[in-house]
Design an enzyme around this catalytic site. Structure first.
Site, PDB file in Angstrom:
ATOM      1  CG  HIS A   1       9.696  13.114   4.133  1.00  0.00           C
ATOM      2  ND1 HIS A   1      10.861  12.393   3.990  1.00  0.00           N
ATOM      3  CD2 HIS A   1       8.692  12.216   3.980  1.00  0.00           C
ATOM      4  CE1 HIS A   1      10.584  11.130   3.745  1.00  0.00           C
ATOM      5  NE2 HIS A   1       9.266  10.996   3.762  1.00  0.00           N
TER       6      HIS A   1
ATOM      7  CD  GLN B   1      13.299   8.263   6.279  1.00  0.00           C
ATOM      8  OE1 GLN B   1      13.586   7.773   7.360  1.00  0.00           O
ATOM      9  NE2 GLN B   1      13.817   9.397   5.850  1.00  0.00           N
TER      10      GLN B   1
ATOM     11  CB  VAL C   1      12.433  10.321   0.263  1.00  0.00           C
ATOM     12  CG1 VAL C   1      13.385  11.452  -0.112  1.00  0.00           C
ATOM     13  CG2 VAL C   1      11.551   9.950  -0.933  1.00  0.00           C
TER      14      VAL C   1
HETATM   15  P1  5GP Z   1       8.340   8.190   2.862  1.00  0.00           P
HETATM   16  O1  5GP Z   1       7.820   6.846   2.453  1.00  0.00           O
HETATM   17  O2  5GP Z   1       9.822   8.322   2.659  1.00  0.00           O
HETATM   18  O3  5GP Z   1       7.907   8.573   4.267  1.00  0.00           O
HETATM   19  O4  5GP Z   1       7.614   9.240   1.948  1.00  0.00           O
HETATM   20  C1  5GP Z   1       8.145   9.718   0.762  1.00  0.00           C
HETATM   21  C2  5GP Z   1       7.042  10.469   0.065  1.00  0.00           C
HETATM   22  O5  5GP Z   1       7.616  11.235  -0.980  1.00  0.00           O
HETATM   23  C3  5GP Z   1       5.980   9.570  -0.559  1.00  0.00           C
HETATM   24  O6  5GP Z   1       4.708   9.906  -0.034  1.00  0.00           O
HETATM   25  C4  5GP Z   1       6.098   9.869  -2.055  1.00  0.00           C
HETATM   26  O7  5GP Z   1       4.846   9.846  -2.723  1.00  0.00           O
HETATM   27  C5  5GP Z   1       6.727  11.242  -2.063  1.00  0.00           C
HETATM   28  N1  5GP Z   1       7.505  11.513  -3.249  1.00  0.00           N
HETATM   29  C6  5GP Z   1       8.462  10.711  -3.796  1.00  0.00           C
HETATM   30  N2  5GP Z   1       8.986  11.269  -4.893  1.00  0.00           N
HETATM   31  C7  5GP Z   1       8.358  12.478  -5.036  1.00  0.00           C
HETATM   32  C8  5GP Z   1       8.482  13.522  -6.005  1.00  0.00           C
HETATM   33  O8  5GP Z   1       9.293  13.474  -6.941  1.00  0.00           O
HETATM   34  N3  5GP Z   1       7.676  14.613  -5.830  1.00  0.00           N
HETATM   35  C9  5GP Z   1       6.776  14.699  -4.798  1.00  0.00           C
HETATM   36  N4  5GP Z   1       6.038  15.813  -4.722  1.00  0.00           N
HETATM   37  N5  5GP Z   1       6.648  13.728  -3.871  1.00  0.00           N
HETATM   38  C10 5GP Z   1       7.419  12.624  -4.002  1.00  0.00           C
END
Ligand code: 5GP
Length: 121
Positions: free
Chosen positions: A107, A101, A103
């Site tokens: 999500h 993760q 962010v």
């Molecule tokens: P995680 O790795 O936290 O599960 O997923 C975070 C997701 O957020 C990633 O797939 C990344 O591409 C997406 N993401 C990060 N920054 C942004 C952004 O500024 N806009 C959008 N639309 N997606 C983002």
């Protein structure tokens, strides 16, 4: 409550919720927002986020059970509306460091448009 959460959300998704940075939004209601991932891992890659700040799934409280169900329902509704419900799709939640993760705002990843392998990497 939701507005306060949105105002104080320090993450990149907080900026999207406040409209400070653009996003390709596919769904919005009073509880959640869904938008296309900026770095898609499949032909279709949509993120569904609660408007309330919940850093990760395991931080959700019992009173947020209905909200968690709503996020899943919205994911399935998006799959139907975007036309990939029947061909199949994957819903992923990365919770914490070992899951990758990045962010710290809960999500759901909704991924579609190709076949996915199992087990995940
Ligand atoms: P995680 O790795 O936290 O599960 O997923 C975070 C997701 O957020 C990633 O797939 C990344 O591409 C997406 N993401 C990060 N920054 C942004 C952004 O500024 N806009 C959008 N639309 N997606 C983002």
């Amino acid at each position: 409550m939701d507005q306060n959460d949105i105002a104080s959300n320090p993450t990149i998704f907080g900026k999207i919720l406040r409209g400070e940075i653009p996003a390709d939004i596919v769904h919005e209601d009073i509880h959640c927002l869904a938008f296309r991932d900026i770095n898609p891992q499949a032909p279709q890659h949509i993120l569904v986020i609660p408007k309330r700040l919940i850093p990760k799934l395991s931080d959700a409280s019992e009173e947020q059970r209905t909200l968690l169900g709503h996020l899943l329902y919205v994911a399935s509704e998006i799959a139907r509306k975007e036309g990939f419900a029947e061909e199949g799709f994957r819903v992923v939640i990365n919770n914490g460091e070992n899951a990758g993760q990045e962010v710290p705002h809960l999500h759901l990843h909704v991924l579609a448009g190709r076949a996915f392998s199992w087990p995940p990497g």
